[in-house]
Design a protein around this motif. Structure first.
Motif, mmCIF file in Angstrom:
data_model
loop_
_atom_site.group_PDB
_atom_site.id
_atom_site.type_symbol
_atom_site.label_atom_id
_atom_site.label_comp_id
_atom_site.label_asym_id
_atom_site.label_seq_id
_atom_site.Cartn_x
_atom_site.Cartn_y
_atom_site.Cartn_z
ATOM 1 N N ARG A 74 0.840 -1.206 0.000
ATOM 2 C CA ARG A 74 0.000 0.000 0.000
ATOM 3 C C ARG A 74 0.869 1.248 0.000
ATOM 4 N NH1 ARG A 74 -3.183 -2.749 3.547
ATOM 5 N NH2 ARG A 74 -2.315 -1.691 5.375
ATOM 6 N N LEU A 75 2.021 1.155 0.692
ATOM 7 C CA LEU A 75 2.884 2.332 0.770
ATOM 8 C C LEU A 75 3.659 2.562 -0.519
ATOM 9 C CD1 LEU A 75 4.340 1.941 4.382
ATOM 10 C CD2 LEU A 75 2.711 3.671 3.597
ATOM 11 N N ARG A 76 4.038 1.492 -1.159
ATOM 12 C CA ARG A 76 4.967 1.647 -2.280
ATOM 13 C C ARG A 76 4.289 1.595 -3.648
ATOM 14 N NH1 ARG A 76 10.543 -1.123 -0.680
ATOM 15 N NH2 ARG A 76 10.288 -1.292 1.585
ATOM 16 N N THR A 77 3.125 0.973 -3.715
ATOM 17 C CA THR A 77 2.519 0.749 -5.032
ATOM 18 C C THR A 77 1.062 1.184 -5.027
ATOM 19 O OG1 THR A 77 1.574 -1.447 -4.671
ATOM 20 C CG2 THR A 77 3.936 -1.345 -5.159
ATOM 21 N N ARG A 78 0.429 0.996 -6.149
ATOM 22 C CA ARG A 78 -0.991 1.330 -6.248
ATOM 23 C C ARG A 78 -1.875 0.149 -5.886
ATOM 24 N NH1 ARG A 78 -4.292 5.080 -10.326
ATOM 25 N NH2 ARG A 78 -4.316 6.863 -8.889
ATOM 26 N N PHE A 173 8.520 -4.653 -10.673
ATOM 27 C CA PHE A 173 8.380 -3.320 -10.062
ATOM 28 C C PHE A 173 9.764 -2.747 -9.798
ATOM 29 C CE2 PHE A 173 5.696 -0.117 -8.268
ATOM 30 C CZ PHE A 173 6.463 0.491 -7.274
ATOM 31 N N ARG A 236 11.549 -5.665 -1.434
ATOM 32 C CA ARG A 236 11.411 -5.336 -2.855
ATOM 33 C C ARG A 236 11.058 -6.584 -3.656
ATOM 34 N NH1 ARG A 236 16.606 -1.137 -3.509
ATOM 35 N NH2 ARG A 236 15.676 0.507 -2.229
ATOM 36 N N LEU A 243 3.364 -7.831 -7.685
ATOM 37 C CA LEU A 243 3.142 -7.135 -8.957
ATOM 38 C C LEU A 243 3.145 -8.126 -10.119
ATOM 39 C CD1 LEU A 243 2.667 -4.090 -9.521
ATOM 40 C CD2 LEU A 243 3.495 -4.591 -7.225
ATOM 41 N N ILE B 363 -0.967 1.704 -14.149
ATOM 42 C CA ILE B 363 -0.392 2.628 -13.164
ATOM 43 C C ILE B 363 -0.023 1.810 -11.948
ATOM 44 C CG2 ILE B 363 -0.747 4.755 -11.870
ATOM 45 C CD1 ILE B 363 -0.886 5.059 -14.938
ATOM 46 N N LEU B 364 1.264 1.611 -11.738
ATOM 47 C CA LEU B 364 1.723 0.763 -10.632
ATOM 48 C C LEU B 364 1.993 1.568 -9.365
ATOM 49 C CD1 LEU B 364 4.203 -1.647 -12.460
ATOM 50 C CD2 LEU B 364 1.710 -1.792 -12.234
ATOM 51 N N ARG B 365 2.121 2.848 -9.529
ATOM 52 C CA ARG B 365 2.483 3.663 -8.370
ATOM 53 C C ARG B 365 1.840 5.029 -8.505
ATOM 54 N NH1 ARG B 365 8.694 5.271 -6.958
ATOM 55 N NH2 ARG B 365 8.413 6.603 -8.803
ATOM 56 N N GLY B 366 1.309 5.525 -7.393
ATOM 57 C CA GLY B 366 0.722 6.848 -7.408
ATOM 58 C C GLY B 366 1.735 7.901 -7.002
ATOM 59 N N ASP B 369 2.831 7.441 -3.451
ATOM 60 C CA ASP B 369 3.743 6.304 -3.323
ATOM 61 C C ASP B 369 5.166 6.733 -3.695
ATOM 62 O OD1 ASP B 369 1.175 4.362 -4.922
ATOM 63 O OD2 ASP B 369 1.513 4.666 -2.768
ATOM 64 N N ARG B 372 7.117 8.529 -1.056
ATOM 65 C CA ARG B 372 7.655 7.752 0.081
ATOM 66 C C ARG B 372 8.821 6.861 -0.335
ATOM 67 N NH1 ARG B 372 1.956 7.546 1.448
ATOM 68 N NH2 ARG B 372 1.676 5.861 -0.044
ATOM 69 N N GLU B 373 9.050 6.756 -1.629
ATOM 70 C CA GLU B 373 10.032 5.784 -2.106
ATOM 71 C C GLU B 373 11.449 6.285 -1.907
ATOM 72 O OE1 GLU B 373 9.436 2.414 -3.807
ATOM 73 O OE2 GLU B 373 11.401 2.670 -2.862
ATOM 74 N N ASP B 374 12.334 5.328 -1.664
ATOM 75 C CA ASP B 374 13.760 5.633 -1.625
ATOM 76 C C ASP B 374 14.162 6.060 -3.035
ATOM 77 O OD1 ASP B 374 16.727 3.525 -1.064
ATOM 78 O OD2 ASP B 374 16.501 5.620 -1.678
#
Lengths: 267, 779
Positions: A74-78, A173, A236, A243, B363-366, B369, B372-374
């Motif tokens: 939830r934090l890293r992806t959609r 990903f 990861r 994914l 769309i894999l990431r908003g 998101d 917050r990513e490194d």
């Protein structure tokens, strides 16, 4: 004069209140022709579950691993995993609630019973994906041996083989080179590849061991030899697994390969 | 002249013959020796009698052994044959002239005039003892006699001029039927024979030399011709929709330098393109058409050079051909707002089809998101190429799928109007629900909303209570969902419940865009709605949970397929107007047939789940292409019709045995609507051509024909003449050494061996000899 002023003030207050009650999102035509590209938040979300298989044996050697993975997803992806991934048995109809199943074990995987094994076979035939996670981390081959036997029964003729280093799993990903877990005993994972997809995946570095936290919120197990860096790579890889499970070989599409190669972000 | 001959009806093999003759000779020789040797008490007369009886007996035996008979014949003298072969093909009706400005005369008239002028030469042939035989040839040769021969009766209508075959027929004449030896041939023709001129190795020359007689040729053509002819056509049998295909036509022009006209390309009788044409001085030109077919199917194309005044013939100004337009790989764009199981299921289905070129962007990431990513994490993510997809390449897609896609959050809002126009222009669009897109009102552009059957501008939110969809009446008939009813699943009790619903409402304009609701929510709102705005097609699925129709513990399998596959494959076929979506197909075994060849029609009927369907009644008919549509009130010329009933494999067929003249036709098959079946329009159509075997009027200039005739005469020792300038020779070249022959006019056979006389002679002679010997005391 005083009543006029009060009326004016009341009218102004009314206008302000009306303005305040205006919907938060832009309506078409009010702010540009089509509402412009304004961020829109869904009021209800389509969630995905990360169910774990429960069986008579050491089915949960790393409690909370899936919950932590859900958080990270939830934090890293959609992806929007549920907050509390479910637990299912091999014979329950809930097994077919999600085309993904996490099976953890330590030391061995006891026979699941004919009915449960038949259900798992149908699960895979209909398109499901099972991820087996050996909590031994490479110390004991019992779980691996039993998983291979189970797959041999539910997928006759299938074989657990090495997943190639250029498989899309490693770039679904993140760009991952090594499937780290709690340990780094193996530099690859094993899988059953049929009909153009990974039907089953066997992770032997105790992936759950890297993800799980205790009730205090601290990570339960240290990752060796790489410590926190290794744990991050384990997260990861876990993200990549999900994914891949939801997008299959999307990242192997020509357009993506060409873009990645053009930008030299992928070997 | 009368004569008689002895004829043996049976001649034994060499050994038998020798034995029989030896036996007869020995018998006669012994009798002769006995006659010469005096025997006391036996008179010379008796010995002579014995010898005579022996001889008669031997001869009677020979008559029986060899089945001898007497043939009485009446004969007369017969001279060698001279055969005149006159070309009766359609090219002989072409009128040409000796020079520009002179009156053009049909070639056949030139030949008739030659024939009348040469009456004296023909009389001289008869005086020389020649037997003259006149034949006209086209596809075959036919003898002329009496008044037809005297007038040289020619129609000049045959579809081909096969001189090689005519010469072969001459060579195959049965000498017993006509023993008059062939001594020479005279060919009256324009030389434009059916088979290709291959110069020195021309099979015609080979056949002519094999005939072994001189062939004198008379060229009927003249050098000056006024004509435009479409001589060659280059077009593939297949083309791909929306892909440019080239059709090229070679045009030969005579006597019309600088003449202006136009070349027209038609498809099924409708003009598709025209090109201006100016007749070249050199005589040859090529016209090319580049067309991009706009729909799949089978079509009769025709290229025509519009006639110019004064042309010798307009029959060679047009040519038709059949092209089957197929779909190349389906190019589909699949855009999803987030990865989930529904996206996975559709991607897997589309990716499995080798005919689909799938371009996916998920769309894999908003944005949050990413925050917050490194930043050092190596990602495989790429930028979403909105400009490239929705501006530059949008028109290249056959199908666009917006799958739970929050367009406004990804700068696609500015392209929504373009997507609406893409649909109007013929594109196919799918909008799938979920927690974004429909739920969040992410498609507010009026041009897009105008082509969609539901109101996509207002956010609907998302309901996640499980429910069972209801099949509407339209859904029972529509190819996308008809399988649900026909498989007995319409109450949905055997199908998995869905747990995601966007409560959309029908748009106000839904009737104007031909929309229909195929599935609805139990509360009544549309769940699966379709529409056909402009030239395109749209499907809206107000749920992100159809993946459950492919993944369930007790999933029913319908005709070997999962419900999910049936739903989406049917949807895609309908969206792309795929012929595979047709439940009734009709094929012919060829696109083009020669005149008189049998034509096979084959039909296949499929059930709503696309399984072969038996015992289906199908009406079929064959009519000229371009006939008035049924029910239009115009005259319809049906050439053949009937009703089929499909077999266990859903098939039916018919063979039409010739009977169609040259032209373009269409075969139409229509499923007969039953009492329990709504009158869904299920019709299939195929076009085909019937053409002549050769291209008789393809090239009509006399020059090449003259050359061929000259080579034919030179190769066989004949003379090469011209109809307008020469007469038929009184002494045509003939095969040397041919004297008059003999002809048997009548014959009567009298069998000697089988009559009673031979047996009587045998018995009397052999028996008489034995009696006489005994009487005179001889052994």
């Amino acid at each position: 004069m005083t009543s006029t002023r009060r009326r004016l003030l009341a009218g102004a207050a009314g206008l302000c209140a009306a303005a305040a009650l205006r919907p938060a999102r832009a309506q078409p035509g009010l702010f540009g022709p089509f509402g412009d590209d304004e961020f829109r938040e869904p009021t209800a979300v389509l969630t995905v579950d990360l169910p774990q298989l429960q069986y008579a044996g050491k089915w949960n050697p790393r409690p909370g691993a899936m919950r932590e993975l859900a958080v990270e997803l939830r934090l890293r992806t959609r992806l929007e995993p549920v907050r509390e991934p479910s637990v299912v048995t091999g014979e329950s109809p809930a097994l077919f609630g999600t085309p993904f199943l996490y099976v953890a074990g330590e030391g061995g995987l006891p026979p699941l019973g004919a009915k449960a094994e038949a259900a798992l076979g149908r699960f895979l035939d209909l398109g499901g994906m099972i991820v087996f996670d050996a909590a031994d981390g490479g110390a004991d081959l019992g779980f691996e041996r039993d998983v291979a036997a189970l797959l041999g029964r539910i997928l006759p003729g299938a074989a657990l083989t090495r997943v190639a280093a250029d498989h899309v799993l490693y770039r679904s990903f993140y760009l991952v080179e090594t499937p780290f877990g709690r340990t780094a005993a193996h530099d690859h994972v094993l899988g059953v590849q049929e009909e153009g997809r990974l039907k089953a995946l066997l992770v032997r570095n105790d992936l759950g061991g890297a993800l799980a936290r205790d009730e205090g919120g601290l990570f339960t197990h240290p990752c060796t030899p790489g410590g926190a860096t290794q744990r991050e790579w384990a997260f990861r890889f876990a993200v990549n697994i999900l994914l891949y499970a939801t997008c299959t070989d999307y990242k192997a599409d020509r357009a993506h390969v060409e873009t990645l190669l053009r930008h030299r972000r992928w070997r | 002249m009368e004569r008689w001959r002895l004829i043996a009806g049976h001649v034994p093999g060499p050994v038998g013959l020798v034995l029989v003759l030896a036996a007869a000779a020995l018998a006669i020789a012994e009798a002769a020796r006995a006659y010469r040797r005096p025997v006391p008490g036996v008179s010379r007369a008796t010995r002579a009698g014995l010898f005579a009886l022996r001889c008669v007996g031997a001869l009677a035996l020979l008559a029986v052994a060899f089945e001898l008979s007497l043939a009485f014949e009446t004969t007369s003298k017969a001279g060698p044959r001279l055969v005149v072969l006159a070309d009766d093909s359609a090219s002989m009706a072409i009128a040409d002239a000796a020079a520009p400005g002179q009156k053009a005369i049909p070639r056949v008239d030139r030949i008739r005039a030659l024939w009348r002028r040469s009456e004296g030469a023909r009389a001289a042939w008869r005086e020389q003892g020649l037997a003259v035989q006149v034949r006209r040839f086209g596809e075959r040769s036919e003898a002329l006699s009496g008044p037809a021969e005297d007038a040289l009766s020619l129609d000049a209508r045959a579809g081909a001029s096969d001189l090689q075959r005519a010469l072969a027929e001459l060579a195959a004449d049965d000498p017993s039927a006509d023993p008059r030896p062939l001594a020479g041939v005279i060919v009256l023709s324009d030389g434009l024979f059916d088979r290709t001129d291959r110069g020195a190795s021309d099979p015609l020359l080979v056949a002519a030399r094999d005939l072994g007689v001189p062939i004198t040729t008379v060229a009927a053509g003249a050098p000056h011709l006024v004509d435009l002819a479409l001589t060659d056509l280059r077009a593939g049998e297949f083309a791909f929709v929306e892909n440019v295909a080239e059709f090229a036509a070679d045009i030969e022009a005579h006597g019309l330098p600088g003449a202006r006209t136009e070349v027209v390309l038609r498809r099924d009788g409708q003009v598709v393109a025209t090109e201006p044409f100016t007749a070249p001085v050199s005589g040859h030109a090529t016209v090319r058409f580049e067309v991009a077919p706009d729909r799949i199917g089978q079509f009769v194309y025709e290229i025509e050079v519009r006639p110019v005044d004064g042309e010798a013939t307009t029959a060679n100004n047009r040519r038709a051909f059949v092209v089957k337009v197929l779909r190349d790989k389906v190019r589909a764009l699949h855009v999803a707002g987030r990865p989930d199981w529904d996206v996975r299921a559709l991607r897997t289905l589309l990716g499995r089809d080798p005919n689909v070129e799938l371009l996916s962007y998920y769309i894999l990431r908003g944005a949050d998101d990413a925050d917050r990513e490194d930043p050092s994490a190596p990602l495989s993510l790429i930028a979403f190429p909105t400009d490239e997809l929705f501006k530059e390449q949008l028109g290249s897609f056959d199908l666009v799928i917006l799958h739970n896609f929050d367009a406004l959050n990804h700068q696609v809002g500015r392209y929504l109007a373009d997507i609406g126009q893409y649909v109007q222009d013929g594109g196919a669009l799918v909008v799938i629900g979920g927690d974004m897109g429909l739920a969040t009102g992410d498609y507010p552009a009026p041009p897009l909303a105008a082509v969609v059957p539901v109101d996509i501008r207002a956010p609907t939110g998302l309901e996640t209570d499980p429910f069972r969809p209801a099949l509407t009446d339209a859904g029972r008939r529509h190819p996308i969902t008809a399988w649900i009813d026909s498989s007995g699943l319409s109450d949905w009790s055997a199908l998995p419940q869905l747990d995601s619903y966007n409560p959309v409402k029908l748009a106000r304009h839904e009737a104007a865009i031909g929309s229909a609701v195929l599935l609805k929510h139990p509360k009544g709102g549309p769940l699966l709605a379709i529409a056909e705005p402009g030239r395109g097609r749209v499907l809206v699925l107000a749920t992100g949970a159809t993946w459950r129709l492919g993944f369930s513990a007790d999933l029913p399998i319908v005709d070997g397929a999962r419900p999910y596959d049936l739903l989406w494959l049917g949807a895609i076929r309908w969206l792309l107007r795929d012929a595979a979506a047709d439940r009734l197909t009709l094929e012919t075994d060829k696109p083009t047939y020669l005149l008189g060849a049998p034509i096979t029609l084959r039909a296949t009927a499929l059930s709503p789940s696309y399984a072969p369907e038996a015992d289906v009644a199908i009406d079929w008919r064959v009519q000229p292409l371009g006939a008035a549509p049924e029910g239009s009130g115009g005259p319809v010329t049906l050439l053949s019709q009937g009703t089929w009933s499909t077999d266990a494999l859903g098939r039916a067929s018919e063979v039409l045995r010739g009977g169609l003249s040259v032209g373009a036709y269409e075969a139409v098959a229509q499923r007969v609507a039953g009492a329990d079946q709504p009158a869904a329009a299920q019709q299939a159509r195929r076009v085909f051509l019937v053409q002549e075997a050769g291209r008789e009027l393809g090239r009509i200039a006399a020059g090449p024909g003259d050359e061929r005739l000259k080579r034919l005469a030179e190769a066989t020792g004949g003379r090469s003449l011209r109809a307008e300038a020469d007469d038929l020779p009184a002494d045509p070249p003939l095969k040397p050494g041919h004297g008059p022959g003999e002809r048997v006019d009548s014959r009567r056979d009298v069998p000697v061996w089988s009559g009673g006389l031979a047996m009587l002679l045998l018995v009397l002679s052999l028996g008489g000899e034995a009696l006489l010997r005994r009487r005179v005391g001889l052994p």
